[in-house]
Motif scaffolding. Structure first.
Motif, PDB file in Angstrom:
ATOM      1  N   THR A  67       0.388  -1.179   0.175  1.00  0.00           N
ATOM      2  CA  THR A  67      -0.120  -0.262  -0.116  1.00  0.00           C
ATOM      3  C   THR A  67       0.713   1.417   0.126  1.00  0.00           C
ATOM      4  O   THR A  67       1.575   1.670   0.834  1.00  0.00           O
ATOM      5  CB  THR A  67      -0.936   0.371   1.299  1.00  0.00           C
ATOM      6  OG1 THR A  67      -1.518  -1.192   1.508  1.00  0.00           O
ATOM      7  CG2 THR A  67      -1.920   0.955   1.564  1.00  0.00           C
ATOM      8  N   GLU A  83      -2.619   5.837 -10.712  1.00  0.00           N
ATOM      9  CA  GLU A  83      -2.663   5.260 -12.051  1.00  0.00           C
ATOM     10  C   GLU A  83      -1.887   3.959 -12.417  1.00  0.00           C
ATOM     11  O   GLU A  83      -1.713   2.805 -12.995  1.00  0.00           O
ATOM     12  CB  GLU A  83      -3.445   5.412 -13.640  1.00  0.00           C
ATOM     13  CG  GLU A  83      -3.212   4.855 -14.366  1.00  0.00           C
ATOM     14  CD  GLU A  83      -3.928   5.821 -16.068  1.00  0.00           C
ATOM     15  OE1 GLU A  83      -3.960   5.186 -16.710  1.00  0.00           O
ATOM     16  OE2 GLU A  83      -4.131   7.039 -15.647  1.00  0.00           O
ATOM     17  N   GLN A  86      -1.416   1.666  -9.780  1.00  0.00           N
ATOM     18  CA  GLN A  86      -2.138   0.641  -9.803  1.00  0.00           C
ATOM     19  C   GLN A  86      -2.396  -0.774 -10.672  1.00  0.00           C
ATOM     20  O   GLN A  86      -2.689  -1.451 -10.843  1.00  0.00           O
ATOM     21  CB  GLN A  86      -3.539   2.071  -9.798  1.00  0.00           C
ATOM     22  CG  GLN A  86      -4.283   1.969  -8.682  1.00  0.00           C
ATOM     23  CD  GLN A  86      -5.532   2.861  -8.890  1.00  0.00           C
ATOM     24  OE1 GLN A  86      -5.871   3.245  -9.926  1.00  0.00           O
ATOM     25  NE2 GLN A  86      -6.008   3.207  -7.587  1.00  0.00           N
ATOM     26  N   TYR A  90       0.142  -2.290  -6.965  1.00  0.00           N
ATOM     27  CA  TYR A  90      -0.006  -1.698  -5.812  1.00  0.00           C
ATOM     28  C   TYR A  90      -1.627  -0.987  -5.517  1.00  0.00           C
ATOM     29  O   TYR A  90      -2.567  -0.447  -5.966  1.00  0.00           O
ATOM     30  CB  TYR A  90       1.007  -0.582  -5.653  1.00  0.00           C
ATOM     31  CG  TYR A  90       2.445  -0.998  -5.606  1.00  0.00           C
ATOM     32  CD1 TYR A  90       3.076  -1.676  -4.934  1.00  0.00           C
ATOM     33  CD2 TYR A  90       2.837  -0.448  -6.753  1.00  0.00           C
ATOM     34  CE1 TYR A  90       3.842  -1.805  -5.208  1.00  0.00           C
ATOM     35  CE2 TYR A  90       4.241  -0.802  -7.205  1.00  0.00           C
ATOM     36  CZ  TYR A  90       4.969  -1.210  -6.142  1.00  0.00           C
ATOM     37  OH  TYR A  90       6.057  -1.571  -6.336  1.00  0.00           O
ATOM     38  N   ARG A  91      -1.602  -1.437  -3.890  1.00  0.00           N
ATOM     39  CA  ARG A  91      -2.656  -0.244  -3.585  1.00  0.00           C
ATOM     40  C   ARG A  91      -2.965   0.453  -3.300  1.00  0.00           C
ATOM     41  O   ARG A  91      -1.888   1.356  -2.867  1.00  0.00           O
ATOM     42  CB  ARG A  91      -3.162  -1.480  -1.731  1.00  0.00           C
ATOM     43  CG  ARG A  91      -4.969  -0.684  -1.430  1.00  0.00           C
ATOM     44  CD  ARG A  91      -5.366  -1.366  -0.275  1.00  0.00           C
ATOM     45  NE  ARG A  91      -5.909  -0.252   0.837  1.00  0.00           N
ATOM     46  CZ  ARG A  91      -6.155  -0.599   1.713  1.00  0.00           C
ATOM     47  NH1 ARG A  91      -5.680  -1.183   2.105  1.00  0.00           N
ATOM     48  NH2 ARG A  91      -7.943  -0.217   2.043  1.00  0.00           N
ATOM     49  N   VAL A  92      -3.428   1.429  -3.437  1.00  0.00           N
ATOM     50  CA  VAL A  92      -2.812   3.141  -3.581  1.00  0.00           C
ATOM     51  C   VAL A  92      -4.014   3.959  -2.605  1.00  0.00           C
ATOM     52  O   VAL A  92      -5.364   3.973  -3.185  1.00  0.00           O
ATOM     53  CB  VAL A  92      -3.065   3.547  -5.187  1.00  0.00           C
ATOM     54  CG1 VAL A  92      -2.454   5.374  -5.040  1.00  0.00           C
ATOM     55  CG2 VAL A  92      -1.937   2.952  -6.085  1.00  0.00           C
TER      56      VAL A  92
END
Length: 333
Positions: A67, A83, A86, A90-92
């Motif tokens: 994250t 963007e 992601q 990854y979790r953003v």
């Protein structure tokens, strides 16, 4: 040199004069009516080594499941970065300023990295945000980004020396590699901390190990700017039977090499000032017999033009991975 006749005089010549004088040279100007003007600039000759063009790694990039909190006040830039991250898996999380980012950090949500612009609006500055993030989440990785160079930012007092900075503009590949490197580096720090808390009072017996007997006559230079990782890796090298010399920077490493014989160099890539890759190229030029191991969070090692290929030791790593890398480079030395 100047604007149209009768207009304000330009700054061309004064800029040229200032640049030449700062470098220790001088300027001679000769003008003749109907013939024109000749300007000769005399600059001191440099006897230093010509800079080597560094080859850019263009292999596949790697993401991950971690994250990342993106703090960026420019909405368009923020959307683009989110963007890209992601797409890498990854979790953003996102915040438009440092205060909003701090609120997210204080929510108790697990966050692996803070990726923040250096110049942020509002009373809370990015450097202070990073300090508060480390206080709340000691294992969080911090990456700054800015259109300014690292030297100008550090000398301007915005950031402390030794911070991790990704200069704008950057490519998707550069972003991916830098983030992966820092996240893996934090994992190595965690492993090193765990190892220091669980030291085995009975060191392993390597007397019957042929590779350990070979290692006993080898001296390794370990270059790593993170003190905890350096201490842990030095302990692992000693456990494997190597004599270890330690340096926290490439510059210190070169000083050691000028005074002591070394068979293997183990270096991090993300060193301050002079990078691990630049160090390796200098070592290969001056001491071509030294085997080179890149310890890095990246998924590829730089290629060196001359001599045998360097060996990649990925972070996080333990003693088994370290031994494998050293065994691979030993026949080359």
């Amino acid at each position: 040199m100047s604007t149209n006749l009768g207009a304000i005089q330009g700054l061309g010549l004064s800029m040229v004069y200032g640049f030449v004088k700062q470098t220790g040279g001088h300027v001679k100007i000769y003008s003749e009516v109907g013939q024109g003007t000749t300007i000769r600039m005399y600059l001191p000759r440099s006897s230093g080594q010509e800079d080597v063009q560094v080859a850019i790694i263009d292999g596949p990039v790697e993401g991950g499941p971690e994250t990342i909190l993106v703090t960026e006040d420019d909405e368009g830039v923020r959307a683009t970065v989110v963007e890209m991250l992601q797409e890498l898996g990854y979790r953003v999380l996102k915040a438009p300023d440092a205060s909003a980012a701090l609120t997210i950090l204080e929510s108790g949500m697990p966050i692996d990295m803070l990726f923040t612009d250096v110049v942020m609006p509002g009373p809370l500055k990015s450097a202070e945000l990073a300090r508060k993030a480390k206080e709340r989440l000691p294992s969080i990785a911090v990456l700054f980004t800015s259109a300014y160079t690292e030297n100008s930012i550090v000398h301007g007092g915005r950031l402390d020396p030794g911070v991790q900075l990704l200069s704008k503009p950057y490519t998707r590949e550069a972003l991916a590699r830098k983030i992966r490197h820092l996240l893996n580096n934090e994992k190595q720090v965690a492993l090193s901390a765990e190892k220091s808390e669980n030291i085995d009072p009975d060191p392993r017996d390597n007397t019957g190990d042929a590779s350990s007997e070979q290692a006993a006559s080898r001296r390794v230079l370990l270059v790593e700017d993170n003190a905890l990782i350096r201490m842990s890796d030095a302990d692992m090298l000693a456990d494997l039977g190597y004599e270890v010399l330690e340096a926290e920077s490439a510059e210190e490493g070169l000083q050691i090499l000028e005074q002591a014989g070394v068979e293997i160099l183990v270096t991090d890539l993300g060193l301050p000032v002079m990078s691990g890759e630049e160090l390796a190229r200098e070592v290969r030029r001056r001491w071509p017999h030294i085997g080179i191991v890149f310890a890095t969070g990246m998924n590829e090692a730089p290629s060196l033009e001359d001599g045998p290929a360097a060996v990649l030791l990925r972070k996080p790593h333990g003693p088994d991975e370290l031994k494998t890398a050293l065994d691979a480079v030993l026949p080359l030395t």
